[in-house]
Design a protein around this motif. Sequence first.
Motif, PDB file in Angstrom:
ATOM      1  N   ALA A 400       0.866  -0.844   0.017  1.00  0.00           N
ATOM      2  CA  ALA A 400      -0.079   0.067  -0.080  1.00  0.00           C
ATOM      3  C   ALA A 400       0.954   1.224  -0.048  1.00  0.00           C
ATOM      4  CB  ALA A 400      -0.949  -0.141   1.238  1.00  0.00           C
ATOM      5  N   LEU A 401       2.028   1.191   0.841  1.00  0.00           N
ATOM      6  CA  LEU A 401       2.835   2.398   0.739  1.00  0.00           C
ATOM      7  C   LEU A 401       3.582   2.528  -0.450  1.00  0.00           C
ATOM      8  CD1 LEU A 401       4.685   1.992   4.381  1.00  0.00           C
ATOM      9  CD2 LEU A 401       2.930   3.514   3.709  1.00  0.00           C
ATOM     10  N   TYR A 402       4.005   1.381  -1.050  1.00  0.00           N
ATOM     11  CA  TYR A 402       4.686   1.358  -2.490  1.00  0.00           C
ATOM     12  C   TYR A 402       3.589   2.091  -3.399  1.00  0.00           C
ATOM     13  CZ  TYR A 402       6.457  -0.377  -6.778  1.00  0.00           C
ATOM     14  OH  TYR A 402       6.847  -0.400  -8.257  1.00  0.00           O
ATOM     15  N   GLU A 403       2.523   1.541  -3.576  1.00  0.00           N
ATOM     16  CA  GLU A 403       1.597   1.837  -4.541  1.00  0.00           C
ATOM     17  C   GLU A 403       1.377   3.650  -4.524  1.00  0.00           C
ATOM     18  OE1 GLU A 403       0.175   0.500  -7.211  1.00  0.00           O
ATOM     19  OE2 GLU A 403       1.093  -1.305  -6.880  1.00  0.00           O
ATOM     20  N   LYS A 404       1.232   4.149  -3.235  1.00  0.00           N
ATOM     21  CA  LYS A 404       0.840   5.558  -2.912  1.00  0.00           C
ATOM     22  C   LYS A 404       1.966   6.377  -3.567  1.00  0.00           C
ATOM     23  CE  LYS A 404      -0.083   8.917   0.120  1.00  0.00           C
ATOM     24  NZ  LYS A 404      -0.176   9.547   1.722  1.00  0.00           N
ATOM     25  N   ASN A 405       3.411   5.862  -3.177  1.00  0.00           N
ATOM     26  CA  ASN A 405       4.410   6.681  -3.884  1.00  0.00           C
ATOM     27  C   ASN A 405       4.949   6.224  -5.321  1.00  0.00           C
ATOM     28  OD1 ASN A 405       4.930   8.310  -1.334  1.00  0.00           O
ATOM     29  ND2 ASN A 405       4.820   6.279  -0.184  1.00  0.00           N
ATOM     30  N   ARG A 406       4.226   5.628  -5.867  1.00  0.00           N
ATOM     31  CA  ARG A 406       4.798   5.470  -7.125  1.00  0.00           C
ATOM     32  C   ARG A 406       4.399   6.548  -8.211  1.00  0.00           C
ATOM     33  NH1 ARG A 406       1.970   0.093  -9.936  1.00  0.00           N
ATOM     34  NH2 ARG A 406       3.062   1.047 -11.757  1.00  0.00           N
ATOM     35  N   GLU A 407       3.495   7.269  -7.940  1.00  0.00           N
ATOM     36  CA  GLU A 407       2.932   8.505  -8.763  1.00  0.00           C
ATOM     37  C   GLU A 407       3.533   9.688  -7.998  1.00  0.00           C
ATOM     38  OE1 GLU A 407       1.563   8.138 -11.534  1.00  0.00           O
ATOM     39  OE2 GLU A 407       1.315   5.896 -11.326  1.00  0.00           O
ATOM     40  N   ILE A 408       3.829  10.614  -8.932  1.00  0.00           N
ATOM     41  CA  ILE A 408       4.336  12.082  -8.347  1.00  0.00           C
ATOM     42  C   ILE A 408       3.557  12.714  -7.159  1.00  0.00           C
ATOM     43  CG2 ILE A 408       3.341  13.615 -10.153  1.00  0.00           C
ATOM     44  CD1 ILE A 408       6.946  13.339  -9.065  1.00  0.00           C
ATOM     45  N   SER A 409       2.215  12.657  -7.513  1.00  0.00           N
ATOM     46  CA  SER A 409       1.202  13.123  -6.337  1.00  0.00           C
ATOM     47  C   SER A 409       1.023  12.174  -5.150  1.00  0.00           C
ATOM     48  CB  SER A 409      -0.220  13.205  -7.137  1.00  0.00           C
ATOM     49  OG  SER A 409      -0.536  14.101  -8.204  1.00  0.00           O
ATOM     50  N   GLY A 410       1.365  11.199  -5.198  1.00  0.00           N
ATOM     51  CA  GLY A 410       1.460  10.273  -4.021  1.00  0.00           C
ATOM     52  C   GLY A 410       2.793  10.792  -3.121  1.00  0.00           C
ATOM     53  N   VAL A 411       3.768  10.905  -3.744  1.00  0.00           N
ATOM     54  CA  VAL A 411       4.877  11.536  -3.109  1.00  0.00           C
ATOM     55  C   VAL A 411       4.809  12.731  -2.537  1.00  0.00           C
ATOM     56  CG1 VAL A 411       7.455  11.995  -3.306  1.00  0.00           C
ATOM     57  CG2 VAL A 411       6.444  10.092  -4.590  1.00  0.00           C
ATOM     58  N   ALA A 412       4.202  13.867  -3.281  1.00  0.00           N
ATOM     59  CA  ALA A 412       3.751  15.081  -3.009  1.00  0.00           C
ATOM     60  C   ALA A 412       3.142  15.110  -1.609  1.00  0.00           C
ATOM     61  CB  ALA A 412       3.219  15.919  -4.180  1.00  0.00           C
TER      62      ALA A 412
END
Length: 473
Positions: A400-412
């Motif tokens: 779940a953490l990985y999926e969130k931070n795959r996309e640029i908006s998730g990292v932001a």
Amino acid sequence: MATGQWHDNKQTTKKTTSARAQPSPLAAFSEHTLSNNIPLIVKKHSGTFISIRFVIEGGVSLLKETYSGLENVTLQLMLTESANFSQEATAELEKNHDFSITAASKKDYSYIELVCAEKDFDVAFNVFADRILHPTLREKAFNALMEEKKAAIAQKAATPQAMLSNELRSAAYKHHPYATSPLVTQLSADKITFDAVKQYHKKILGAEKVKIIAVGNFSGGTDGTGAEKNTDSATDGEHDSEAAISIDSIVAKTEDAFGAKSPIAPLNITIPSIPPLDFSQHKNLSQKESALFGEECYAVSYFNAPHRFDADYVPYVFAGMILDDLLFDEVKQKDSAQSAVKSLGVGIMEGMEQTGIISVFKAKTSEGLIDSIDEAIASFPKEKVIRRELNRYKKDYIMALYEKNREISGVADSVMTSYVYARNPAKYLERPDRVETVTAKQIFEAYQKYFSQKDGRKWIVLTGKISAETENQ
């Protein structure tokens, strides 16, 4: 299209660069301060897209409940058009350039986000900055927006989900800033005026409220001594290869747009601290009967939850994952032939102060429902049993953490929430290690602290037991 907004002002850039904050904990981050003291957090992240977030702190703590959603309405109206970019001109740009500008409001903050292809950054950033600083706030557009919101509220008003949500906010957050919703409500829809929006836009530009976050595959950057940072140890794929935009150019561009030459200035706005939430003295059960619910029952319980960066937050999440499975097996599926419960699960209402919830949708009856849930929770496994299944839960959490931070908006989003809630933009990067090292003992202790005491859960039940005739008497 207006151009030339971004001057090559060597003095300003030099001043801004020299005002950078102390070295960040990780090489992938750098912290800067604009000349009007607005923090700028830059995060290196691989990919061909860039995210810039203009974050406005304060959220609902700065608004009365009767003005719920005022900030969100203001942001949406700002995105309609601006002094140098009409709706038509922006639509034309969007045909030939890959970018989007969106806004969202949460309990403790709102933000406007630009996501664009690296190659389109200059064009997209101009539109983004103009929307924030020089919006064309037109009354006609405001009226159309409010009509849409009122229609949506009216459509949802009689639904059990909306009624349950309203009852929950009223019960859990009475006399608390979170009683104000980030979104427009029935109570506030007629209170929000065009003049209120125009005045509130000025408050959005209060420098003490603003934080800016930039995420992208940027090149360069120094460690505070003038030496180039080594990014070999970055943890989520950051690298400098083929990076077209440097950190220094991001700093200079942000300074020119939002620094001392912009309308953003201190307004002596004090952001109130959010009081702690404690539901121990709340009423144990609130039940409302209405024919609107037909033959079904909707219910929610709310209870204390840890802060997102507390030591027991990760164990708490694991305990919730285990309880989700228990409730599915012991309650939802117990009477599957009669579809006793359509939806049931453990969740959390996020914020600086968080609230645990268990929600029940479309139960066939309220009779025995809470007892059944309490029994399932009481059957929480012992440490030895948790230990056997722990790796499976860890994999689910890490994914779940990985999926969130795959996309640029998730990292932001991760950088933003870490900065707003922990004043450390890299704080979220500690989460995977905490997940890997969590123990069965810690999970069981979190269960005992937050879930095991049934008196700690405050229930709101909406049921359609009575008839329309009885209701109208």
